[in-house]
Write an enzyme that holds these catalytic residues in place. Structure first.
Site, PDB file in Angstrom:
ATOM      1  CB  THR A  15       1.357 -39.894  62.511  1.00  0.00           C
ATOM      2  OG1 THR A  15       0.040 -39.894  61.936  1.00  0.00           O
ATOM      3  CG2 THR A  15       1.271 -39.350  63.934  1.00  0.00           C
ATOM      4  CD  GLU A  50       2.931 -40.445  46.645  1.00  0.00           C
ATOM      5  OE1 GLU A  50       2.367 -41.185  45.824  1.00  0.00           O
ATOM      6  OE2 GLU A  50       3.825 -39.618  46.354  1.00  0.00           O
ATOM      7  CG  ASP A  84       0.748 -47.767  57.147  1.00  0.00           C
ATOM      8  OD1 ASP A  84       0.185 -46.655  57.112  1.00  0.00           O
ATOM      9  OD2 ASP A  84       0.698 -48.570  56.193  1.00  0.00           O
ATOM     10  CB  THR A  85      -3.489 -48.509  61.300  1.00  0.00           C
ATOM     11  OG1 THR A  85      -2.635 -48.401  62.433  1.00  0.00           O
ATOM     12  CG2 THR A  85      -4.752 -49.257  61.703  1.00  0.00           C
ATOM     13  CE  LYS A 201      -8.806 -47.124  68.630  1.00  0.00           C
ATOM     14  NZ  LYS A 201      -8.778 -46.100  67.582  1.00  0.00           N
TER      15      LYS A 201
HETATM   16  P1  ITT Z   1      -0.298 -41.178  58.850  1.00  0.00           P
HETATM   17  O1  ITT Z   1       0.056 -42.062  57.684  1.00  0.00           O
HETATM   18  O2  ITT Z   1       0.157 -39.765  58.692  1.00  0.00           O
HETATM   19  O3  ITT Z   1       0.088 -41.776  60.165  1.00  0.00           O
HETATM   20  P2  ITT Z   1      -3.041 -41.932  58.133  1.00  0.00           P
HETATM   21  O4  ITT Z   1      -4.368 -41.401  58.573  1.00  0.00           O
HETATM   22  O5  ITT Z   1      -2.779 -41.994  56.653  1.00  0.00           O
HETATM   23  O6  ITT Z   1      -1.933 -41.069  58.903  1.00  0.00           O
HETATM   24  P3  ITT Z   1      -2.815 -44.855  58.267  1.00  0.00           P
HETATM   25  O7  ITT Z   1      -2.400 -44.941  56.856  1.00  0.00           O
HETATM   26  O8  ITT Z   1      -2.096 -45.682  59.264  1.00  0.00           O
HETATM   27  O9  ITT Z   1      -2.818 -43.334  58.795  1.00  0.00           O
HETATM   28  O10 ITT Z   1      -4.342 -45.250  58.447  1.00  0.00           O
HETATM   29  C1  ITT Z   1      -5.229 -45.290  57.370  1.00  0.00           C
HETATM   30  C2  ITT Z   1      -6.624 -45.000  57.816  1.00  0.00           C
HETATM   31  O11 ITT Z   1      -7.102 -46.078  58.611  1.00  0.00           O
HETATM   32  C3  ITT Z   1      -6.810 -43.769  58.681  1.00  0.00           C
HETATM   33  O12 ITT Z   1      -6.900 -42.608  57.923  1.00  0.00           O
HETATM   34  C4  ITT Z   1      -8.122 -44.089  59.381  1.00  0.00           C
HETATM   35  O13 ITT Z   1      -9.220 -43.833  58.549  1.00  0.00           O
HETATM   36  C5  ITT Z   1      -8.001 -45.606  59.562  1.00  0.00           C
HETATM   37  N1  ITT Z   1      -7.477 -45.908  60.901  1.00  0.00           N
HETATM   38  C6  ITT Z   1      -6.199 -45.982  61.320  1.00  0.00           C
HETATM   39  N2  ITT Z   1      -6.130 -46.289  62.627  1.00  0.00           N
HETATM   40  C7  ITT Z   1      -7.403 -46.412  63.042  1.00  0.00           C
HETATM   41  C8  ITT Z   1      -8.008 -46.698  64.278  1.00  0.00           C
HETATM   42  O14 ITT Z   1      -7.294 -46.936  65.374  1.00  0.00           O
HETATM   43  N3  ITT Z   1      -9.338 -46.738  64.340  1.00  0.00           N
HETATM   44  C9  ITT Z   1     -10.109 -46.496  63.252  1.00  0.00           C
HETATM   45  N4  ITT Z   1      -9.622 -46.210  62.053  1.00  0.00           N
HETATM   46  C10 ITT Z   1      -8.279 -46.162  61.944  1.00  0.00           C
END
Ligand code: ITT
Length: 236
Positions: A15, A50, A84-85, A201
């Protein structure tokens, strides 16, 4: 041991998001002292991958595979772990979802900050009676571990997911966390993630639920392969 021995496993966090690293590191290091966690920036590899897939699982696997390929020669035995979140809001038909990082519209070439995304979400939610939402995380791992009884390695890929239900607040609350945390009130606690410490958390979050499932999978695999079962070390 070293990178080629059997007394620890290097887990590389695939990440570019240092806030995720802060959460993932204690979750993974808490499993066993035999796990060494490295973030990309600590390995001198600050790369942006990407996200081109259409699901959280697809994007998590894409990130884990990319980082595995990058380090497979450098570390004989290791696991590349990606997360991925997405935040899925019911009254927005599941948005921002896959596009959580890039939700707020911005001029070409610019990425929204956490604050931009928060303000955009509040704007989209104005007048909505239903504020229910969920955070979903998928953890993907691609790893190379010692195969049973030998120095040959076997390669595996696994995914695990975690979800937490909550409600989008009317204004940001709390100072902790990152991303949408100040707007996400967890149904089971009545607090936003930002009103919790990292440890709090991590005790309930979408990411930690996914990590727990991933760890169960790892333990099962380690048992089958008899990895890390030395006289001086307990197995992971
Ligand atoms: P990587 O892909 O490099 O891991 P990213 O920031 O792009 O980093 P994600 O695509 O998984 O990560 O997450 C997309 C967005 O969702 C992230 O930029 C945050 O704004 C939000 N996010 C992810 N996890 C979160 C959490 O635990 N709490 C609050 N917001 C979160």
């Amino acid at each position: 041991m070293s990178k080629t021995g059997r007394d620890h496993i290097t887990v590389i966090l695939a990440t570019g998001n240092r806030d995720k690293v802060k959460e993932l590191r204690p979750l993974l290091e808490g499993i066993s002292p035999l796990i060494r966690v490295s973030a990309l920036h600590e390995l001198g590899a600050e790369i942006e991958i990407e996200e081109t897939e259409q699901t959280l699982e697809g994007n998590a696997l894409l990130k884990a595979r990319t980082i595995f390929d990058l380090f497979a020669e450098r570390f004989t035995f290791m696991i590349a772990l990606a997360d991925d979140t997405g935040l899925e809001v019911d009254s927005l038909n599941g948005a921002p979802g896959l596009y959580s990082a890039r939700f707020a519209p911005m001029p070409a070439g610019q990425s929204p900050s956490y604050k931009d995304n928060i303000n955009h979400l509040l704007h989209c939610m104005s007048g909505k009676a239903d504020r229910s939402a969920r955070f979903r995380s998928v953890i993907a791992m691609k790893g190379a571990l010692p195969s049973q009884g030998g120095e040959r390695r076997f390669i595996f890929e696994k995914t695990a997911d975690g979800m937490v239900h909550g409600t989008i607040t009317f204004e940001p609350r709390g100072d902790g966390g990152f991303g949408y945390d100040p707007l996400f009130e967890v149904d089971s606690t009545g607090k936003t993630y930002s009103e919790m410490s990292i440890a709090e958390k991590n005790s309930i979050s979408h990411r930690s639920l996914a990590v727990q499932k991933a760890v169960t999978t790892l333990r099962e695999m380690f048992e089958i392969q008899n990895i890390l079962q030395t006289t001086s070390n307990t197995p992971v």
